[in-house]
Design a protein around this motif. Structure first.
Motif, short mmCIF file in Angstrom:
data_model
loop_
_atom_site.label_atom_id
_atom_site.label_comp_id
_atom_site.label_asym_id
_atom_site.label_seq_id
_atom_site.Cartn_x
_atom_site.Cartn_y
_atom_site.Cartn_z
N ASP A 433 0.85 -1.19 0.00
CA ASP A 433 0.00 0.00 0.00
C ASP A 433 0.88 1.24 0.00
O ASP A 433 2.04 1.21 0.46
CB ASP A 433 -0.95 -0.01 1.21
N ALA A 434 0.36 2.33 -0.51
CA ALA A 434 1.16 3.53 -0.78
C ALA A 434 1.81 4.11 0.48
O ALA A 434 2.91 4.67 0.41
CB ALA A 434 0.30 4.59 -1.45
N PHE A 437 4.88 1.82 1.03
CA PHE A 437 5.75 1.52 -0.12
C PHE A 437 7.03 2.35 -0.06
O PHE A 437 7.00 3.57 0.11
CB PHE A 437 5.01 1.81 -1.43
N GLU A 513 8.79 7.35 -5.62
CA GLU A 513 7.74 6.65 -4.89
C GLU A 513 6.38 7.28 -5.14
O GLU A 513 5.36 6.57 -5.25
CB GLU A 513 8.07 6.65 -3.39
N ASN A 514 6.36 8.60 -5.24
CA ASN A 514 5.12 9.31 -5.51
C ASN A 514 4.55 8.91 -6.88
O ASN A 514 3.37 8.57 -7.01
CB ASN A 514 5.37 10.81 -5.45
N SER A 517 3.61 5.06 -6.97
CA SER A 517 2.38 4.78 -6.21
C SER A 517 1.14 5.18 -6.99
O SER A 517 0.10 4.53 -6.92
CB SER A 517 2.42 5.51 -4.86
N SER A 518 1.25 6.27 -7.76
CA SER A 518 0.08 6.73 -8.53
C SER A 518 -0.29 5.75 -9.63
O SER A 518 -1.45 5.73 -10.08
CB SER A 518 0.37 8.11 -9.14
N TYR A 520 -0.53 2.60 -9.29
CA TYR A 520 -1.32 1.53 -8.68
C TYR A 520 -2.53 2.05 -7.90
O TYR A 520 -3.59 1.43 -7.90
CB TYR A 520 -0.44 0.70 -7.74
N TYR A 521 -2.35 3.21 -7.25
CA TYR A 521 -3.39 3.72 -6.36
C TYR A 521 -3.88 5.12 -6.76
O TYR A 521 -4.56 5.77 -5.98
CB TYR A 521 -2.87 3.74 -4.92
N GLY A 525 -2.94 7.47 -4.02
CA GLY A 525 -1.61 6.93 -3.80
C GLY A 525 -0.54 8.00 -3.71
O GLY A 525 0.42 7.88 -2.93
N ALA A 529 1.72 8.21 -0.37
CA ALA A 529 3.16 7.97 -0.51
C ALA A 529 3.97 9.15 0.01
O ALA A 529 5.11 8.98 0.46
CB ALA A 529 3.50 7.70 -1.98
#
Length: 583
Positions: A433-434, A437, A513-514, A517-518, A520-521, A525, A529
């Motif tokens: 999960d963000a 992660f 990471e930002n 994460s976007s 997937y979420y 996200g 993140a």
């Protein structure tokens, strides 16, 4: 004697009547003169337009010519007074009223003459149909996109709700282009882009704009958060450029008792002067409240932050806000066009107007100046804290905003972070999960390898200083004398620059990471993140957990008695005080 007094009284009455007639006549003459000047100038404008339209050597676009003239006329006022022709009405509504349209729920960008998907929003046709960021759009409904710009492609993507749309896409890890058949839906981007719980069991609401239903969305978010028995509320208005004033008042009312003045607007037309107060009992009058702001928080954001600060209801954390204390109103014009005009300045409960730029008193060259520190006035909050006008909303707790290093900006600007996230998504079916992660050192090493042969040239601040030294030394004909030392220093800087990817690893990992994460979420996200890197958010949690500090700020104890006093004004006061003592 009595008769004499009566005569004198009558005489003065006649004089008074005569004076009144003279004043009235003078007013009428001035009014007539104004009408004459208006009529004269309109006649001149129409005549110029007519002669140019008839006689200019080349064909002209008459609608564009008129808009250019009107824009130039309004440009001398302020940036917020603008003419909107019929052709731009829909874009205007999307920007200022409601972000609602028929589409697929994605954003795009152009690169090297090609169009790519940059973002996909959760719950809409693009996401449901597995359209991904990084996909290249080749055709829309069999229309080739070669040579088309962003606006042209956006128009092709938008359409009526329920209408079919066919996309031809190309994806890096798929050998051949493929089609996606979608059905347009009503796309309504929310005003509240994120809400939920963060560290310390604090409720968090991110409000992006003050358009239609923003107060309703904040209310719904707050109701949901209250089910978790939060220890405090964080309202994030960073980079919120404002919107509808009445929505701001409704949002303040969620935290402030009924019948409390929130903001007043005052302008030249007295009928448009108005005071807005809370009208109902608050949803949450007691929980600790923090409002986050930055230099891009403007207008309605500043009304919310400023009124809650003036009423000592919330702690303001971040950087000084933008400083827009002006109110606009739209007026309908013929042929479905309109004009938006600044009609007033607004004042928060302490009586201060936070407008920073003085558009009326410009310099001779037309440039706009800030309100001088010497002209800034002191006002008092409900508990007697000192606040100031003319310079935005200054936070109770100031957090310095750290800028990304030049190397990070270059990696983002050259879309290398975006491209690596696309590659990462193709290789990894899922991630944690963000919130938890984290890009591993192995993955970061893979990114470093990926960019090793890419062009992302940039100039460090040290290089800029060194180049400036060379320029000035050359002007003064001294460079030959220092060239040897210059070359050595330049060589050392270039060697050091090669280590930038490791030196700035933490912030580069943050943006990676930002972006990952976007994929997937989605937008949710991105926020989650970034929570672990958010200094202002961390300070908000820490402040609300410290009940002693919280009370000290709102009571104005110690260093919290004065909020954002202008440095030059303070220095001037010290000089004045010193002169007084000496006298």
């Amino acid at each position: 004697m009595k008769n004499k007094d009566m005569v004198i009284t009558k005489r003065y009455r006649k004089i008074g009547l005569f004076t009144g007639i003279v004043v009235l006549a003078a007013g009428a003459l001035a009014f007539d003169d104004d009408l004459f000047q208006i009529s004269k100038n309109l006649d001149v404008f129409a005549s110029v337009y007519k002669e140019v339209n008839i006689n200019y050597v080349d064909d002209i676009n008459s609608a564009k010519l008129v808009k250019t003239g009107v824009d130039a006329m309004l440009d001398g006022l302020d940036p917020y007074t603008e003419f909107v022709p019929e052709s731009e009405i829909e874009d205007y509504k999307l920007h200022y009223v409601s972000t609602q349209y028929g589409g697929i729920g994605s954003s795009i960008f152009a690169r090297d003459g090609k169009v790519y998907v940059s973002e996909v929003f959760a719950g809409f046709p693009a996401q449901k149909g597995d359209v991904r960021p990084g996909d290249q759009i080749l055709k829309i409904n069999d229309i080739d996109l070669s040579g088309k710009n962003n606006d042209q492609v956006s128009l092709l993507l938008k359409g009526s709700k329920g209408a079919a749309i066919k996309l031809l896409l190309k994806r890096d890890n798929v050998s051949q282009p493929f089609e996606k058949n979608l059905v347009r839906d009503e796309i309504k981007q929310p005003n509240v882009s994120y809400s939920g719980m963060v560290d310390g069991n604090m409720g968090y609401i991110k409000l992006d704009k003050f358009l239609e239903n923003s107060a309703s969305e904040v209310t719904n978010a707050l109701v949901s958060i209250k089910k978790n028995n939060p220890n405090g509320i964080i309202l994030d208005l960073r980079s919120n450029g404002g919107g509808i004033l009445q929505e701001a008042v409704k949002i303040v009312n969620l935290f402030v008792q009924k019948d409390v003045e929130i903001v007043s607007q005052k302008g030249k037309v007295k009928d448009k002067n108005f005071t807005y107060s809370t009208v109902s009992a608050p949803l949450e009058p007691n929980l600790p409240l923090v409002v986050l702001v930055n230099s891009h928080s403007a207008s309605a954001s500043e009304i919310v932050a400023g009124s809650l600060q003036d009423l000592d209801r919330a702690i303001i954390i971040g950087q000084r806000s933008y400083g827009k204390g002006l109110v606009q109103q739209t007026f309908n014009l013929p042929y479905n066009s309109l004009v938006k005009i600044t009609i007033a300045k607004y004042y928060v409960p302490s009586g201060r107007c936070i407008q920073e730029l003085d558009y009326t008193h410009r310099k001779d060259d037309g440039s706009v100046v800030k309100v001088a520190d010497s002209l800034i006035h002191e006002f008092k909050t409900k508990n007697g804290r000192s606040v100031y006008d003319g310079s935005g909303i200054y936070p109770d707790i100031f957090i310095k905003q750290e800028k990304f290093a030049n190397v990070t900006q270059a990696l983002v600007g050259k879309l290398l972070v975006f491209d690596y996230a696309t590659i990462y998504r193709d290789k990894h079916a899922k991630i944690n999960d963000a919130r938890t992660f984290t890009l591993s050192d192995t993955d970061y090493g893979d990114f470093v390898k990926y960019v090793s042969d890419k062009n992302y040239s940039y100039t460090t601040n040290s290089e800029k200083v060194l180049n400036s030294l060379k320029t000035e030394a050359t002007k003064e004909k001294q460079f030959p004398e220092i060239q040897a030392e210059y070359d050595i220093l330049k060589s050392k800087l270039m060697a050091s620059k090669k280590n930038d990817l490791q030196l700035h690893k933490t912030e580069i990992k943050q943006v990676l990471e930002n972006e990952i994460s976007s994929r997937y979420y989605y937008e949710k996200g991105r926020y989650e993140a970034n929570f672990k890197y958010d200094d202002e958010l961390a300070q908000a949690v820490k402040t609300m957990q410290d009940k002693t500090q919280l009370a000290s700020i709102l009571k104005g104890e110690g260093n919290y008695k004065v909020i954002g006093k202008p440095v030059l004004a303070m220095a001037g006061k010290k000089v004045a005080d010193k002169d007084t003592d000496e006298q």
